[in-house]
Design a protein around this motif. Sequence first.
Motif, short mmCIF file in Angstrom:
data_model
loop_
_atom_site.label_atom_id
_atom_site.label_comp_id
_atom_site.label_asym_id
_atom_site.label_seq_id
_atom_site.Cartn_x
_atom_site.Cartn_y
_atom_site.Cartn_z
N VAL A 1 0.85 -1.20 0.00
CA VAL A 1 0.00 0.00 0.00
C VAL A 1 0.88 1.24 0.00
O VAL A 1 1.83 1.34 0.78
N THR A 2 0.55 2.18 -0.87
CA THR A 2 1.20 3.49 -0.87
C THR A 2 0.13 4.55 -0.70
O THR A 2 -0.86 4.56 -1.44
N GLU A 3 0.33 5.41 0.29
CA GLU A 3 -0.58 6.56 0.49
C GLU A 3 0.03 7.78 -0.16
O GLU A 3 1.21 8.07 0.03
N TYR A 4 -0.78 8.49 -0.94
CA TYR A 4 -0.45 9.81 -1.45
C TYR A 4 -1.49 10.73 -0.82
O TYR A 4 -2.65 10.72 -1.23
N GLY A 5 -1.08 11.49 0.22
CA GLY A 5 -2.07 12.24 0.97
C GLY A 5 -1.74 13.70 1.16
O GLY A 5 -0.58 14.11 1.11
N ARG A 6 -2.81 14.47 1.37
CA ARG A 6 -2.72 15.89 1.71
C ARG A 6 -3.44 16.06 3.03
O ARG A 6 -4.62 15.74 3.16
N HIS A 7 -2.73 16.56 4.03
CA HIS A 7 -3.28 16.71 5.37
C HIS A 7 -3.20 18.18 5.77
O HIS A 7 -2.10 18.74 5.90
N ASP A 8 -4.35 18.83 5.96
CA ASP A 8 -4.47 20.22 6.35
C ASP A 8 -4.97 20.23 7.80
O ASP A 8 -6.15 20.00 8.05
N ILE A 9 -4.06 20.48 8.75
CA ILE A 9 -4.36 20.26 10.16
C ILE A 9 -4.18 21.55 10.98
O ILE A 9 -3.16 22.23 10.85
N GLN A 10 -5.17 21.81 11.82
CA GLN A 10 -5.09 22.86 12.83
C GLN A 10 -5.14 22.14 14.18
O GLN A 10 -6.23 21.84 14.68
N PRO A 11 -3.97 21.82 14.75
CA PRO A 11 -3.93 21.03 15.98
C PRO A 11 -4.84 21.60 17.07
O PRO A 11 -4.88 22.80 17.29
N GLY A 12 -5.56 20.69 17.71
CA GLY A 12 -6.48 21.07 18.77
C GLY A 12 -7.82 21.60 18.28
O GLY A 12 -8.74 21.78 19.07
N ILE A 13 -7.94 21.83 16.97
CA ILE A 13 -9.19 22.37 16.43
C ILE A 13 -9.84 21.37 15.47
O ILE A 13 -10.85 20.78 15.79
N ALA A 14 -9.24 21.20 14.30
CA ALA A 14 -9.80 20.29 13.29
C ALA A 14 -8.80 20.11 12.16
O ALA A 14 -7.76 20.75 12.13
N GLY A 15 -9.18 19.27 11.22
CA GLY A 15 -8.34 19.05 10.05
C GLY A 15 -9.11 18.38 8.94
O GLY A 15 -10.16 17.77 9.16
N ASP A 16 -8.59 18.53 7.75
CA ASP A 16 -9.14 17.89 6.56
C ASP A 16 -8.00 17.18 5.87
O ASP A 16 -6.92 17.74 5.70
N ALA A 17 -8.26 15.96 5.48
CA ALA A 17 -7.24 15.18 4.77
C ALA A 17 -7.91 14.43 3.63
O ALA A 17 -9.08 14.06 3.71
N SER A 18 -7.16 14.23 2.57
CA SER A 18 -7.67 13.46 1.43
C SER A 18 -6.48 12.91 0.67
O SER A 18 -5.35 13.33 0.87
#
Length: 177
Positions: free
Chosen positions: A76-93
């Motif tokens: 398995v290979t993941e190609y990911g984008r992780h947009d994170i605001q620690p302690g608040i929320a995040g969006d990943a795809s």
Amino acid sequence: MRTNSLRLAFWIAVIVTTPLGVAATLVSAAPAKIEAVVSPKEQTRLDFADGSKHFVAIVRREGKATGQGVLSGAAVTEYGRHDIQPGIAGDASGYLVFTLPEGDIAYVKWVVRAVFAHGADGKPMLLDNGVWEVVGSTGKLKGLQGAGTLHIKSVSAVDRNFILEGELVSATEESRK
């Protein structure tokens, strides 16, 4: 006379479509639960310099799939984008590329919403949940379809466990042509 014509039409419809319905059920969705612990191989990261700890990471991680279903045992290979605001929320795809030992490939698109909640001990707890779907495939996996839920769990500071649950429908010989 019209009533007899309607009855005849009804019975013709039932008789003709019933075998088609039975044939359609022969290719049924099989439950799948696949887990893949992936480790970083490449990463590009943007850290916001505004004191918010907000960051965006583009990652490539690799691992092996285990569990139940046709994708078990795949690399398995993941190609990911992780947009994170620690302690608040995040969006990943991103995409998970499952490569079977014979070289057959399934491309799985995924989307996750990360929510930071208060754990029982008062420490923040990350809830990383989303969905996945098969969007392409090659070789004996050609025509594979499927979808389900996705949970991402931290295994270490850098390794992640992708847990995919749902259903997979293998391609029929006819759809591979």
